[in-house]
Write an enzyme that holds these catalytic residues in place. Structure first.
Site, short mmCIF file in Angstrom:
data_model
loop_
_atom_site.label_atom_id
_atom_site.label_comp_id
_atom_site.label_asym_id
_atom_site.label_seq_id
_atom_site.Cartn_x
_atom_site.Cartn_y
_atom_site.Cartn_z
CD GLN A 272 -1.10 0.38 3.76
OE1 GLN A 272 -1.49 -1.29 3.60
NE2 GLN A 272 -1.53 0.71 4.35
CB CYS B 52 -5.14 -0.98 5.36
SG CYS B 52 -5.99 0.14 6.67
CG ASN C 58 0.50 -6.23 6.53
OD1 ASN C 58 -0.50 -5.55 5.92
ND2 ASN C 58 1.09 -6.18 7.88
#
Ligand code: NAG
Ligand code: NAG
Length: 369
Positions: free
Chosen positions: A143, A175, A333
């Site tokens: 990100q 996120c 993640n």
């Protein structure tokens, strides 16, 4: 020959003497010098450039402190996980948590959790699940600078249809988009048999009517709502990630590579319910990822410490049991592959508190197709 030997003895003695006198200073300097070198190597590796020598000195001090913390942790702690020096090594934990200084959470009053849970009657779940091995997970994304986090909208406890919700997170940064996209990619792969990398940027740019505010934060459920209303998402390739808020490209947003028909919330504070869901598909989860140990997590089963102030959206793409018998969630993640286990973290599962470790069981949801 003799003279030379004699001289050598003297110089050796002098050297020893000087070393003794200057011992502390020398040690410190040498240590700093090698740390300085490490910082320099780290800067090269991560392409860091500081605006002036003052900033560089300041960052060096933070780097040094972090490296010392990480090494002390790894040497001393009898923990199931290790920390590592990563791209966040020149940030204090405070800076890591709040990339947008002074940002105040916006209203999250529109959040209403759904009550149907299609997996409620699931009785048998496998002991291990890894959706990566079933071709339902795209490679780790990053990100980048579009904020890492945060911020929670503090509300009173709200009871919605039997679910007690203590704080409703408005997650700042993108996120939320990465989490929702990963869950959407997963259900699309499982239902359509085709894994397609989908566009986070489309959510960041175009999903701006409700709670979601691009780089300023959003919620996975609201992202699912947008995807339903928009009849799907375009591909990552057609609507690539830029890491900043942009104007919605309506032309590209009208093209849909994958869609969902609905979404459901996993009953809150129930790791068994979460397991039933994750056994069936990748699931979006919100967690408290604000601790130093999370910032520098490298490998192993993460056991905390962390709170339950949800500030980060990630995706549970499996679960299992480690070699030493610790149960874990396998979590994808969106901080690139340098962080954690090639971008993943294994987080302890089946903890004493019903919220789960770092609140992982508090706000889980998944799209349906
Ligand atoms: C370290 O961990 C092992 C295994 O979990 C445990 O048996 C031992 O008591 C721990 N030692 C300390 C000092 O905590
Ligand atoms: C679960 O089982 C109960 C009792 O048989 C039933 O009423 C309910 O509709 C079932 N839920 C789902 C999601 O199938």
């Amino acid at each position: 020959m003799v003279a030379k030997k004699h001289f050598n003895h003297i110089s050796l003695a002098m050297l020893l003497c000087m070393t003794f006198l200057a011992f502390q200073v020398t040690c410190r300097t040498l240590q700093d010098a090698s740390m300085y070198e490490r910082h320099e190597q780290w800067m090269t590796r991560y392409g860091k450039v500081y605006k002036d020598p003052q900033e560089r000195e300041k960052r060096f001090r933070v780097f040094k402190e972090n490296v010392n913390y990480i090494e002390a942790f790894n040497n001393a702690a009898n923990k199931s996980y290790k920390l590592g020096i990563n791209q966040f090594a020149d940030l204090t934990n405070k800076e890591f948590i709040a990339p947008r200084n002074g940002f105040k959470g916006h209203m999250c009053s529109s959040i209403i959790r759904t009550t149907t849970f299609k997996f409620e009657n699931v009785t048998a779940t496998p002991s291990t699940v890894d959706w990566r091995q079933k071709g339902a997970v795209t490679p780790i994304k990053d990100q980048g600078q579009c904020g890492k986090f945060l911020i929670i909208c503090f509300t009173n406890q709200i009871k919605l249809n039997g679910y007690l919700t203590t704080n409703l997170p408005c997650i700042v940064g993108c996120c939320w988009a990465f989490s929702a996209v990963a869950a959407t990619e997963g259900i699309h792969a499982l239902s359509a048999g085709k894994l397609i990398s989908l566009s986070e940027q489309e959510l960041v740019d175009c999903d701006t009517k409700g709670v979601d505010q691009g780089c300023e934060g959003g919620l996975m459920d609201d992202a699912f709502k947008f995807i339903i209303q928009n009849h799907g998402l375009n591909t990552e390739a057609n609507y690539p990630y830029k890491g900043v808020d942009g104007k919605c490209n309506a032309n590209e947003a009208a093209k849909n590579a994958a869609t969902i028909t609905g979404y459901e919330d996993v009953p809150a504070n129930n790791e068994m319910a979460l397991q039933k869901a994750v056994a069936n598909q990748p699931v979006s989860v919100a967690i408290d990822a604000s601790g130093s140990d999370f910032q520098f997590y490298k490998s192993g089963v993460f056991t905390g410490s962390c709170g339950t102030e949800l500030d980060h959206g990630v995706t549970a793409v499996g679960y299992g049991v480690s070699d030493d018998g610790t149960e874990y969630w396998l979590v994808k993640n969106s901080w690139g592959t340098e962080w954690g286990e090639e971008g993943y973290i294994r987080m302890q599962r089946g903890v004493d508190s019903e919220e789960g470790l770092c609140g992982i069981a508090m706000q889980a949801s998944y799209p349906t197709a």
